[in-house]
Design a protein around this motif. Structure first.
Motif, PDB file in Angstrom:
ATOM      1  N   LEU A 114       0.827  -1.209   0.000  1.00  0.00           N
ATOM      2  CA  LEU A 114       0.000   0.000   0.000  1.00  0.00           C
ATOM      3  C   LEU A 114       0.862   1.261   0.000  1.00  0.00           C
ATOM      4  N   LEU A 116       3.812   1.599  -1.374  1.00  0.00           N
ATOM      5  CA  LEU A 116       4.296   1.771  -2.751  1.00  0.00           C
ATOM      6  C   LEU A 116       3.175   2.277  -3.652  1.00  0.00           C
ATOM      7  N   PHE A 117       1.983   1.753  -3.392  1.00  0.00           N
ATOM      8  CA  PHE A 117       0.840   2.180  -4.197  1.00  0.00           C
ATOM      9  C   PHE A 117       0.574   3.676  -4.011  1.00  0.00           C
ATOM     10  N   LYS A 119       2.587   5.896  -3.028  1.00  0.00           N
ATOM     11  CA  LYS A 119       3.731   6.731  -3.434  1.00  0.00           C
ATOM     12  C   LYS A 119       3.522   7.279  -4.850  1.00  0.00           C
ATOM     13  N   GLN A 120       2.749   6.565  -5.663  1.00  0.00           N
ATOM     14  CA  GLN A 120       2.414   7.085  -6.981  1.00  0.00           C
ATOM     15  C   GLN A 120       1.320   8.118  -6.794  1.00  0.00           C
ATOM     16  N   HIS A 121       1.694   9.364  -6.760  1.00  0.00           N
ATOM     17  CA  HIS A 121       0.686  10.376  -6.458  1.00  0.00           C
ATOM     18  C   HIS A 121      -0.390  10.397  -7.523  1.00  0.00           C
ATOM     19  N   PHE A 122      -1.614  10.396  -7.086  1.00  0.00           N
ATOM     20  CA  PHE A 122      -2.741  10.485  -8.012  1.00  0.00           C
ATOM     21  C   PHE A 122      -3.831  11.285  -7.310  1.00  0.00           C
ATOM     22  N   TYR A 211      16.414   7.465  -8.276  1.00  0.00           N
ATOM     23  CA  TYR A 211      15.617   6.787  -9.303  1.00  0.00           C
ATOM     24  C   TYR A 211      15.966   7.315 -10.692  1.00  0.00           C
ATOM     25  N   SER A 215      17.301   4.984 -13.552  1.00  0.00           N
ATOM     26  CA  SER A 215      16.587   4.752 -14.811  1.00  0.00           C
ATOM     27  C   SER A 215      17.540   4.890 -15.993  1.00  0.00           C
ATOM     28  N   ALA A 219      17.391   0.715 -14.591  1.00  0.00           N
ATOM     29  CA  ALA A 219      16.724   0.170 -13.400  1.00  0.00           C
ATOM     30  C   ALA A 219      15.346   0.801 -13.271  1.00  0.00           C
ATOM     31  N   THR A 220      14.352   0.097 -13.738  1.00  0.00           N
ATOM     32  CA  THR A 220      12.973   0.564 -13.570  1.00  0.00           C
ATOM     33  C   THR A 220      12.155  -0.566 -12.968  1.00  0.00           C
ATOM     34  N   HIS A 221      10.933  -0.225 -12.565  1.00  0.00           N
ATOM     35  CA  HIS A 221      10.025  -1.230 -12.020  1.00  0.00           C
ATOM     36  C   HIS A 221      10.677  -2.112 -10.963  1.00  0.00           C
ATOM     37  N   ALA A 224      14.246  -1.364 -10.043  1.00  0.00           N
ATOM     38  CA  ALA A 224      14.372  -0.159  -9.217  1.00  0.00           C
ATOM     39  C   ALA A 224      14.023  -0.480  -7.769  1.00  0.00           C
ATOM     40  N   PHE A 225      12.993  -1.305  -7.592  1.00  0.00           N
ATOM     41  CA  PHE A 225      12.616  -1.674  -6.229  1.00  0.00           C
ATOM     42  C   PHE A 225      13.742  -2.474  -5.586  1.00  0.00           C
ATOM     43  N   THR A 229      14.944   0.985  -4.014  1.00  0.00           N
ATOM     44  CA  THR A 229      13.968   1.182  -2.953  1.00  0.00           C
ATOM     45  C   THR A 229      14.311   0.345  -1.723  1.00  0.00           C
TER      46      THR A 229
END
Lengths: 315, 286
Positions: A114, A116-117, A119-122, A211, A215, A219-221, A224-225, A229
Motif C-alpha cells: 500500500l 508503494l501504491f 507513493k504514486q501520487h494520483f 531513481y 533509470s 533500473a525501472t520497475h 528499481a525496487f 527502494t
C-alpha cells in the motif's frame, strides 16, 4: 529512571565565568531540574515501581488472600516453575509466536504494497491515505465488537457473503482450529495502517535523484525496487518490524474482546494468560511471572532494535 | 512524482489522455482498497441503524434507518460515555502538564543524562500494560484508588506521558534557542520564556500530543477492566465488553455504542490533519 533525580546537571557549557555569574547559574540549574522532575517522578512511580513490584510479586505467593492477611510469603522461583510446567504454557507460547509472526508478516507485506501504491501520487491519494489510518485509531474494543458481529457464525455478514458461493457457515471465533487464524486476521487489519504510514514516510525520504540515475542504467520497475527502494528502505524496515513485534507481543484487548482466549484455549497467548492468572484466578504471583517472561522476550527484540538504531546513527 | 516507474522522456511527451487514464485507474484502485479496508467501519454504522437490532436481518444498506439503537445505547451507556470523557480529558491535562515542561527540558537544556532519559522512555513503550495493571492493582487496593477516576487517569498516563514527550520533544528540538535566549536577555525567567514563547510556538505539537493522549485514554480497555471491580466507575469500553461478555442479545445496541465510541477517532482523523500539517515554526523568528 531514578537516576533522573540525583544526576547533578551542570550547565557549565560556557567558558569559565566569574563567581557571581556561576552562582546565578546554580539557581538556574535548579529551575531546569524542576522542569523534568514532575515527569521524572511520575515515570518512576507509574513505570519504575510497577516493573519492580512485578518482579517481587513473581517471587511471592501473592493471591487474593494477600489482600486480607497482608501476607505474601516468598516462594523463590516456584511461580515460574508452576506457570512454565502448566500444559497451557506451551500452547500459549506457540500461539504468541504464531500470532506475532502471522500478524507481522501480513501487516508488513500488505503495508509495504500500500505504501508503494500511495507513493504514486494520483488525485485523492493523500486523502485516501489519511482515511486509511482509521482502523488503527479506533478503540480496540470497538474493532473487536465490530469484527465479532462480522464473524458471527449464524448471522455474520462474512458467512452470509460466503454462503452466496455455497460455503457452509464457518465458526470463525468458536471453532478451535480456526479461531487463531481469525484473530490474527483482525490484528492484521488493525496493523496495516501503522505499517503503511511508517513505510510511506520512509519511501518519501528516498531522493528522486536515485531513481533518475537508476533509470539511466535501466533500473525501472522491479529492478528499481530491488536495487534502489529496498536497500534505501532497510533502516525503516527494521524499525517497523521490531516495533511491530514488540507491540504485537503484548496485544491483549483484541483477543479478550474477540475470544477471551478461547475456544478451548485456542487463542491463549502469554498476555491473555497473564491477565487470566492475575485478574480471573487472582494468582498475582503467577500472572507476574508470566508477564515477566513476556518482558524478557520483548526486551530481546528491543536490544536488537537499539543496536540497529545505533548502527544507523553511526552510518 | 515518479517512483519505481520513472517514465522515459518520450512517455511524458505523449498525449495527456494516457496519463489521465492511468491516474483515474489509480484513484479508482485507491478507492476500492479503502472501501475494503473500511468495510468493517461501514458495517458497524450500518448495523447500528438497523431497526431489528439483529445483524441476521441486516440489509446491506440501511434503507429505513432507525435510531432506536442509539436511544437504547445512550440510555444504557450514556453515563459511561461521560465517565470515559472525564477520564480522557483528565489524562490529557495531567499528562501534558508533566510532559510539556519535560519535553522542553530534554530538547533545550544540555543535561548529561538526556540520552539515558530518552532510552528509558523508549524502553517504557515496550512494557506490556498488564505489568502495570498487575502492580497498580495491589497498590491501588491499599490506597483506595480502585474504582476511581483519578486512579484510571494515573494509569492511562503511564503510556501517555512518554508518548507525549517523544512527540513534543522532537518538535521542540527545532525551536531556535536564539529566541529563548533573546527573551532571557529581556529579563524573562525560564518559566516565563517557556510559557510565553515555547508553548505558543509549539502549539501544534502540543495539540497533536494532546489529541493522541485523548485517544489513548478514551480507548483504554485494559486498565478499565483490571482497575475497576464494581459498577461505580465504568468507562464505555468496559460497557461494550460487558455487552459482548454475555450472549449478545442485541447487536444493534452494541454497534450503536461502538459508533459513539468511535466518534472521537473519526473526528480526529478529519480535524487533526491540519495541526499535523501546520507544524511549522515559520514566522516565530522575526
Amino acid at each position: 529512571m531514578s537516576s533522573l533525580t540525583h544526576a547533578p546537571a551542570r550547565a557549565g557549557q560556557a567558558s569559565p565565568a566569574p563567581p557571581r555569574r556561576r552562582r546565578k547559574l546554580r539557581g538556574d540549574d535548579i529551575a531546569k531540574i524542576l522542569f523534568v522532575l514532575p515527569a521524572g517522578i511520575a515515570m518512576a512511580l507509574l513505570f519504575g515501581y510497577p516493573v519492580v513490584k512485578n518482579l517481587t510479586m513473581s517471587l511471592q505467593d501473592y493471591s487474593l488472600q494477600t489482600f486480607f492477611t497482608g501476607e505474601a510469603p516468598w516462594v523463590g522461583l516456584a511461580n515460574y516453575v508452576d506457570v512454565v510446567t502448566d500444559p497451557i504454557f506451551g500452547q500459549a507460547m506457540l500461539n504468541t509466536g504464531l500470532f506475532t509472526a502471522g500478524s507481522i508478516l501480513f501487516q508488513f507485506v500488505i503495508g509495504l504494497a500500500l505504501a508503494l501504491f500511495f507513493k504514486q501520487h494520483f488525485p485523492l491519494s493523500a486523502t485516501l491515505r489519511g482515511l486509511l489510518l482509521l482502523p488503527w485509531l479506533l478503540p480496540l474494543i470497538v474493532s473487536s465488537a465490530t469484527w465479532r458481529a462480522i464473524l458471527e457464525q449464524d448471522s455474520g455478514i462474512l458467512n452470509r457473503f460466503l454462503g452466496v458461493f455455497g460455503v457452509e457457515p464457518i465458526g470463525w471465533l468458536v471453532s478451535p482450529s480456526i479461531a487463531l487464524i481469525a484473530v490474527i486476521g483482525v490484528n492484521i487489519w488493525i496493523g496495516i495502517p501503522f505499517n503503511t504510514t511508517l513505510l510511506y514516510s520512509g519511501l518519501q525520504a528516498i531522493p528522486d535523484e536515485l531513481y533518475e540515475a537508476g533509470s539511466l542504467d535501466g533500473a525501472t520497475h522491479w529492478k528499481a525496487f530491488r536495487y534502489i527502494t529496498w536497500p534505501s528502505l532497510r533502516p525503516v524496515v527494521s524499525v517497523v518490524l521490531i516495533l511491530g513485534v514488540v507491540y504485537t507481543l503484548k496485544v491483549l484487548d483484541i483477543i479478550l474482546g474477540l475470544t477471551g482466549g478461547g475456544p478451548a484455549n485456542a487463542t491463549q497467548t502469554l498476555a491473555t494468560q497473564s491477565y487470566q492468572r492475575s485478574f480471573v484466578d487472582f494468582e498475582f504471583g503467577h500472572g507476574a511471572a508470566l508477564s515477566n517472561i513476556l518482558i524478557v522476550i520483548s526486551m530481546a527484540f528491543a536490544v536488537v532494535y537499539l543496536r540497529r538504531g545505533r548502527h544507523a546513527a553511526d552510518e | 512524482m515518479t517512483t519505481t516507474t520513472s517514465a522515459p522522456a518520450e512517455l511524458n511527451r505523449r498525449t495527456g489522455d494516457d496519463i489521465d487514464l492511468r491516474k483515474v485507474l489509480l484513484t479508482a484502485a485507491g478507492v476500492l482498497i479503502l472501501a475494503v479496508m473500511l468495510f468493517p467501519v461501514y458495517w458497524m454504522v450500518n448495523a447500528s441503524l438497523q431497526p431489528s437490532g439483529n445483524t441476521l436481518n441486516a440489509d446491506l444498506i440501511p434503507l429505513q434507518p432507525s435510531f432506536d439503537n442509539y436511544v437504547r445505547a445512550i440510555s444504557e451507556q450514556g453515563a459511561n460515555l461521560v465517565t470515559s470523557l472525564i477520564i480522557a480529558l483528565g489524562t490529557v491535562v495531567f499528562s501534558l502538564a508533566l510532559a510539556a515542561p519535560a519535553s522542553f527540558a530534554l530538547a533545550q537544556f544540555r543535561f548529561r543524562w538526556v540520552g539515558v532519559a530518552l532510552l528509558a522512555i523508549l524502553v517504557s513503550q515496550m512494557i506490556p500494560g498488564i505489568v502495570i495493571a498487575n502492580a497498580l492493582y495491589s497498590a491501588y487496593e491499599g490506597m483506595g484508588l480502585l474504582n476511581s477516576i483519578p486512579g484510571l487517569i494515573l494509569a492511562n498516563s503511564t503510556s501517555a506521558i512518554p508518548f507525549a514527550i517523544l512527540i513534543m520533544r522532537s518538535f521542540m528540538l527545532g525551536v531556535p534557542s536564539a529566541i529563548i535566549e533573546a527573551a532571557r536577555v529581556d529579563g524573562a525567567g525560564l518559566v516565563r520564556s517557556f510559557l510565553w514563547i515555547v508553548v505558543p510556538v509549539s502549539r501544534n505539537a502540543i495539540i497533536t500530543a494532546g489529541l493522541f493522549t485523548f485517544l489513548f485514554a478514551w480507548s483504554d480497555f485494559l486498565f478499565a477492566l483490571t482497575l475497576t471491580t464494581t459498577d461505580e466507575i465504568r468507562p464505555v469500553t468496559l460497557g461494550i465488553y460487558q455487552y459482548l461478555g454475555t450472549q449478545v442479545q442485541n447487536w444493534g445496541a452494541v454497534m450503536a455504542t461502538a459508533v459513539l465510541s468511535a466518534t472521537p477517532a473519526i473526528v480526529l482523523l478529519v480535524a487533526a490533519q491540519k495541526y499535523i500539517a501546520a507544524g511549522a515554526t515559520g514566522g516565530a523568528v522575526k
